[in-house]
Design a protein around this motif. Structure first.
Motif, PDB file in Angstrom:
ATOM      1  N   VAL A 100     -19.721 -23.085 -16.399  1.00  0.00           N
ATOM      2  CA  VAL A 100     -19.952 -23.737 -17.531  1.00  0.00           C
ATOM      3  C   VAL A 100     -20.316 -22.490 -18.643  1.00  0.00           C
ATOM      4  O   VAL A 100     -20.827 -21.644 -18.224  1.00  0.00           O
ATOM      5  N   ARG A 101     -19.455 -22.424 -19.767  1.00  0.00           N
ATOM      6  CA  ARG A 101     -19.619 -21.420 -20.655  1.00  0.00           C
ATOM      7  C   ARG A 101     -21.204 -21.323 -21.422  1.00  0.00           C
ATOM      8  O   ARG A 101     -21.695 -22.313 -21.741  1.00  0.00           O
ATOM      9  N   THR A 159     -16.004 -24.645 -20.370  1.00  0.00           N
ATOM     10  CA  THR A 159     -15.664 -23.985 -19.152  1.00  0.00           C
ATOM     11  C   THR A 159     -15.202 -22.727 -19.423  1.00  0.00           C
ATOM     12  O   THR A 159     -14.414 -22.544 -20.169  1.00  0.00           O
ATOM     13  N   SER A 160     -15.476 -21.719 -18.623  1.00  0.00           N
ATOM     14  CA  SER A 160     -14.894 -20.443 -18.544  1.00  0.00           C
ATOM     15  C   SER A 160     -14.462 -20.069 -16.986  1.00  0.00           C
ATOM     16  O   SER A 160     -15.091 -20.638 -16.255  1.00  0.00           O
ATOM     17  N   THR A 161     -13.482 -19.128 -16.871  1.00  0.00           N
ATOM     18  CA  THR A 161     -13.289 -18.790 -15.703  1.00  0.00           C
ATOM     19  C   THR A 161     -14.227 -17.386 -15.154  1.00  0.00           C
ATOM     20  O   THR A 161     -14.425 -16.578 -15.891  1.00  0.00           O
ATOM     21  N   GLY A 210     -25.159 -23.316 -19.414  1.00  0.00           N
ATOM     22  CA  GLY A 210     -24.298 -22.257 -18.945  1.00  0.00           C
ATOM     23  C   GLY A 210     -24.669 -21.512 -17.691  1.00  0.00           C
ATOM     24  O   GLY A 210     -25.530 -21.280 -17.452  1.00  0.00           O
ATOM     25  N   GLY A 211     -23.376 -21.087 -16.924  1.00  0.00           N
ATOM     26  CA  GLY A 211     -23.450 -20.398 -15.875  1.00  0.00           C
ATOM     27  C   GLY A 211     -23.306 -21.140 -14.640  1.00  0.00           C
ATOM     28  O   GLY A 211     -23.307 -21.003 -13.409  1.00  0.00           O
ATOM     29  N   THR A 212     -23.523 -22.594 -15.034  1.00  0.00           N
ATOM     30  CA  THR A 212     -23.518 -23.659 -13.695  1.00  0.00           C
ATOM     31  C   THR A 212     -21.979 -23.565 -13.060  1.00  0.00           C
ATOM     32  O   THR A 212     -21.226 -23.604 -13.942  1.00  0.00           O
ATOM     33  N   PRO A 213     -22.132 -23.494 -11.780  1.00  0.00           N
ATOM     34  CA  PRO A 213     -20.528 -23.336 -11.012  1.00  0.00           C
ATOM     35  C   PRO A 213     -19.957 -24.681 -11.110  1.00  0.00           C
ATOM     36  O   PRO A 213     -20.473 -25.759 -10.895  1.00  0.00           O
ATOM     37  N   LEU A 214     -18.739 -24.608 -11.344  1.00  0.00           N
ATOM     38  CA  LEU A 214     -17.666 -25.779 -11.177  1.00  0.00           C
ATOM     39  C   LEU A 214     -16.657 -25.546 -10.365  1.00  0.00           C
ATOM     40  O   LEU A 214     -16.732 -24.473  -9.630  1.00  0.00           O
ATOM     41  N   ALA A 215     -15.633 -26.384 -10.292  1.00  0.00           N
ATOM     42  CA  ALA A 215     -14.738 -26.293  -9.144  1.00  0.00           C
ATOM     43  C   ALA A 215     -13.761 -25.166  -9.743  1.00  0.00           C
ATOM     44  O   ALA A 215     -13.550 -24.656 -10.515  1.00  0.00           O
ATOM     45  N   ASP A 216     -12.946 -24.608  -8.595  1.00  0.00           N
ATOM     46  CA  ASP A 216     -11.967 -23.512  -8.718  1.00  0.00           C
ATOM     47  C   ASP A 216     -12.448 -22.355  -9.438  1.00  0.00           C
ATOM     48  O   ASP A 216     -11.761 -21.718 -10.136  1.00  0.00           O
ATOM     49  N   VAL A 244     -12.826 -35.793 -24.300  1.00  0.00           N
ATOM     50  CA  VAL A 244     -12.905 -35.110 -23.020  1.00  0.00           C
ATOM     51  C   VAL A 244     -12.397 -33.960 -23.046  1.00  0.00           C
ATOM     52  O   VAL A 244     -12.795 -32.980 -22.472  1.00  0.00           O
ATOM     53  N   SER A 245     -11.093 -33.867 -23.218  1.00  0.00           N
ATOM     54  CA  SER A 245     -10.249 -32.559 -23.037  1.00  0.00           C
ATOM     55  C   SER A 245     -10.994 -31.439 -23.803  1.00  0.00           C
ATOM     56  O   SER A 245     -11.096 -30.442 -23.488  1.00  0.00           O
ATOM     57  N   VAL A 246     -11.258 -31.748 -25.114  1.00  0.00           N
ATOM     58  CA  VAL A 246     -11.877 -30.742 -25.930  1.00  0.00           C
ATOM     59  C   VAL A 246     -13.074 -30.302 -25.306  1.00  0.00           C
ATOM     60  O   VAL A 246     -13.503 -29.004 -25.410  1.00  0.00           O
ATOM     61  N   ILE A 247     -13.909 -31.067 -24.812  1.00  0.00           N
ATOM     62  CA  ILE A 247     -15.163 -30.804 -24.113  1.00  0.00           C
ATOM     63  C   ILE A 247     -15.129 -29.794 -22.979  1.00  0.00           C
ATOM     64  O   ILE A 247     -15.549 -28.755 -22.707  1.00  0.00           O
TER      65      ILE A 247
END
Length: 268
Positions: free
Chosen positions: A27-28, A265-267, A17-23, A257-260
């Motif tokens: 990670v939640r 992920t969180s904004t 959790g906390g790892t940055p992703l795109a946009d 994959v969609s569920v994962i």
């Protein structure tokens, strides 16, 4: 990068959790954790671990590793076994170096014979390729992803012995699937170096005191960009992309994959 957790009885424990992703997404936190083996786990004496609320533990180790150092799972936690190196062990007739760290450090002559002269890097790179190509590894990482997609999924922890190679590849697959860029993935992979070196410091010191080569020791306990790149190149060669590796190699359906992605992920 993932957040390290100061648990008293679990080495190299991290929340992805906390790892940055795109946009701007991340990670939640509180849902997927990685660590080394849990043979010393004592939830009653380790409030930091107990507070995580882990519901499922996925053990990626070999039969011999589990027999020598069995996990101590808290009451009510599901303990799943998914031996990622079973096929590699069967092919070679001996456990890969990643699965026999303590044996290597107990015998400097063996370590030099098997791993000296740069052989360690080649052996580990080959092991990482096997984490992509062998049936047992594909089954192990398929299990990891399907558990994360399960309707009743709770916080999950996955681990191997040191929490760096088999576990590192699992973290790489999850983060790549969630949209982390290459730099973030490599940073998370390399970030466990300090924790692993601290956990194995007594073994390394004893190894060197007996005449063992410090460079061999570092090549065995460290995480090295070239090892990760070997697995990533195997994915590119066999499947072309992580998406196809997950779908075709691991057999994880797009719905899972969609569920994962939605769940992990969180904004902001």
């Amino acid at each position: 990068m993932a957040e390290p957790i100061a648990a008293a009885t679990v080495a190299n424990l991290r929340d992805l959790g906390g790892t940055p992703l795109a946009d701007g997404r991340r990670v939640r936190p509180g849902l997927v954790f990685r660590s080394g083996q849990l043979d010393r786990l004592d939830p009653t004496a380790d409030p930091a671990f107990a507070a995580l609320g882990i519901r499922t533990i996925l053990d990626l180790r070999t039969d011999a590793e589990r027999a020598d150092h069995p996990d101590r799972a808290p009451d009510g936690v599901r303990l799943l076994v998914a031996d990622a190196l079973a096929d590699k062990l069967a092919q070679a007739g001996v456990a890969p170096a990643a699965a026999q760290l303590k044996e290597i450090f107990s015998d400097p002559a063996l370590a030099e014979r098997e791993l000296g002269g740069g052989r360690a890097a080649a052996i580990f790179a080959d092991t990482y390729r096997a984490l992509v190509s062998t049936d047992s590894a594909r089954a192990a990482y398929r299990t990891l992803l399907l558990e994360l997609a399960a309707p009743d999924a709770g916080p999950l922890l996955f681990h191997c012995t040191a929490g760096k190679d088999r576990t590192g590849w699992g973290a790489t697959v999850i983060l790549a699937l969630l949209g982390a860029d290459d730099a973030t993935i490599e940073a998370e992979y390399l970030s466990v170096n300090a924790a692993v070196r601290a956990a194995f410091a007594p073994l390394v010191e004893g190894f060197v005191a007996q005449g063992g080569d410090p460079e061999v020791a570092l090549s065995v306990i460290g995480v090295v960009p070239g090892y990760l790149q070997a697995a990533q190149e195997e994915v590119a060669t066999r499947y072309g992309s992580v998406e196809k590796y997950v779908r075709e190699g691991l057999g994880v359906p797009d719905e899972a994959v969609s569920v994962i992605r939605k769940r992990l992920t969180s904004t902001g």
